[in-house]
Structure formats: C-alpha cells, structure tokens
Motif scaffolding. Sequence first.
Motif, short mmCIF file in Angstrom:
data_model
loop_
_atom_site.label_atom_id
_atom_site.label_comp_id
_atom_site.label_asym_id
_atom_site.label_seq_id
_atom_site.Cartn_x
_atom_site.Cartn_y
_atom_site.Cartn_z
N TYR A 71 0.93 -0.92 0.02
CA TYR A 71 0.05 -0.11 -0.09
C TYR A 71 0.60 1.42 0.04
O TYR A 71 1.18 2.03 1.33
N ARG A 72 1.67 1.71 -1.13
CA ARG A 72 2.35 2.93 -1.42
C ARG A 72 1.02 3.58 -1.85
O ARG A 72 1.75 5.07 -1.49
N ASP A 73 0.31 3.99 -2.80
CA ASP A 73 -0.55 5.00 -2.86
C ASP A 73 -1.23 5.97 -1.85
O ASP A 73 -2.57 5.00 -1.60
N VAL A 74 -0.43 6.34 -0.93
CA VAL A 74 -1.31 6.97 0.30
C VAL A 74 -2.08 8.21 0.14
O VAL A 74 -1.68 8.93 -0.70
N SER A 75 -3.36 8.04 0.44
CA SER A 75 -4.26 9.27 0.37
C SER A 75 -4.76 10.58 1.98
O SER A 75 -5.36 8.98 2.86
N LEU A 76 -4.78 10.74 2.15
CA LEU A 76 -4.95 11.88 3.67
C LEU A 76 -6.59 12.36 3.32
O LEU A 76 -6.46 13.07 2.48
N ALA A 77 -7.18 11.61 4.12
CA ALA A 77 -8.51 12.68 3.79
C ALA A 77 -8.70 13.79 4.76
O ALA A 77 -8.19 13.71 5.59
N VAL A 78 -9.47 15.00 4.09
CA VAL A 78 -9.66 15.90 4.42
C VAL A 78 -11.03 16.54 3.82
O VAL A 78 -11.94 15.81 3.68
N GLU A 79 -11.51 17.27 5.00
CA GLU A 79 -12.73 18.19 4.77
C GLU A 79 -12.49 19.00 3.38
O GLU A 79 -11.55 19.79 3.96
N GLN A 80 -13.41 19.54 2.30
CA GLN A 80 -13.16 20.24 1.04
C GLN A 80 -13.42 21.05 1.90
O GLN A 80 -14.69 21.87 2.57
N ARG A 81 -12.79 22.66 1.53
CA ARG A 81 -12.87 23.81 2.26
C ARG A 81 -13.27 24.91 1.00
O ARG A 81 -12.91 24.68 -0.48
N SER A 82 -14.67 25.16 1.18
CA SER A 82 -15.00 26.05 0.23
C SER A 82 -14.12 27.13 -0.45
O SER A 82 -13.14 27.82 0.41
N THR A 83 -13.64 26.88 -2.17
CA THR A 83 -12.64 28.35 -1.93
C THR A 83 -13.10 29.83 -2.62
O THR A 83 -12.32 30.82 -1.83
N ALA A 84 -14.58 29.64 -2.09
CA ALA A 84 -14.17 31.03 -2.30
C ALA A 84 -13.91 31.66 -0.79
O ALA A 84 -14.28 32.74 -0.86
N LEU A 85 -14.48 30.73 0.20
CA LEU A 85 -13.68 31.30 1.75
C LEU A 85 -12.30 31.55 1.45
O LEU A 85 -12.02 32.55 2.00
N GLU A 86 -11.60 30.47 1.16
CA GLU A 86 -10.34 31.30 0.77
C GLU A 86 -9.75 32.93 -0.12
O GLU A 86 -9.31 33.06 0.57
N ALA A 87 -10.93 33.03 -1.11
CA ALA A 87 -10.83 34.37 -1.74
C ALA A 87 -11.06 35.09 -1.11
O ALA A 87 -9.90 36.09 -0.31
N SER A 88 -12.06 35.55 0.19
CA SER A 88 -11.70 36.20 0.41
C SER A 88 -11.05 36.85 1.70
O SER A 88 -10.78 36.23 2.69
#
Length: 174
Positions: A156-173
């Motif tokens: 198992y070398r293809d490792v992904s970390l689970a995250v909560e998606q944050r809105s890109t609109a909040l990132e821009a403001s």
Amino acid sequence: MKQSFRAKRMFKQNQRLAQSSKLNLVALMDIFTILVFFLMVNQSDVVVLPSNKEMRLPQSVSEQLPREQVLLTVTANGVLIQGKPVWRGDWQQPAEEWQEPLAAAVKQELQYLAGRAAPLPAEQQPLGRPLTILADAATPYAVLRRLMAISAATEYRDVSLAVEQRSTALEASP
C-alpha cells in the motif's frame, strides 16, 4: 310523507360523498418507479467517507474526490482498518512503547487484505495499492508518518489523506 325532488337529490349526493375515496395506486407506483431509477443513477456521484462525530478532519481546497479503497482510521486511542479495530493504545505515551506493536498489527492486517485482493498488474506495481488515511486534525504528525511508512513497507504505497473540503470562495475572501 313524500319527499320532494330536491330532498331526494340531496340524499343521494350525501350518500355518494359519504363513501371513502379510493387511492389510485397505478399513478403512485409510476412515480416511485421513476424515483427509484433517478436515485440509482445519481447515487454514484457522491462519495462520503465514514467518520466519527468527535473526529474533526483537516481542511483543504482539494478537488480530488475519494475513491473506494482500503480505509485506515486513526482515532484518539487506536487504529481501525476497514472499520476493524487493529490496535489500541495511547498516542501520549513515549513513541518507543507504541511504535512496535502498532507496526506489527497494522502490517499484519494490510498484508492480509493484500493477500485477499487480486494481484497487482505490472504497470501498477511501482505505485502500489491505494490506501486512505482518515485522521483527526489533532493527530500528531509522527503517528501519520509512522503509519505511512508501515503502509509503504507493504503493497500500500498509494497513500491519500482524507480531508474536509473547504470552499474556494472562503479562501479568496479576506
């Protein structure tokens, strides 16, 4: 006493209205059939990872959706693989106390799952099998690093970390 025409008509109408109305099941079944097909077609668009209520995932602006793969969950007091408890312990203890038992238990379970799965094709051998790590945002980085090293030691070398998606609109403001 003879009833008038109006009284007879009102009596008949009252009898007719007093009867219970009938439910048209054919139309109702048509609606439910369409609804079932609609839900079957659209259910594959959303992928939700199982999580605990007390677990708070880190936030990210990642656009990549999760895939169906082996899920390694890190809780405050242990590790679960595919929902099965594999190791229980305390992360606050010195690392020497939990690293070896954790490595043995996780490696054994991952090797068992790899043995049950189909063999990897030749083009996928360098990348390895996919694995998603679901951990709380407060999980120490040393624990995540150790789990990634253990999974890389297996297939198992293809490792992904689970995250909560944050809105890109909040990132821009600001």
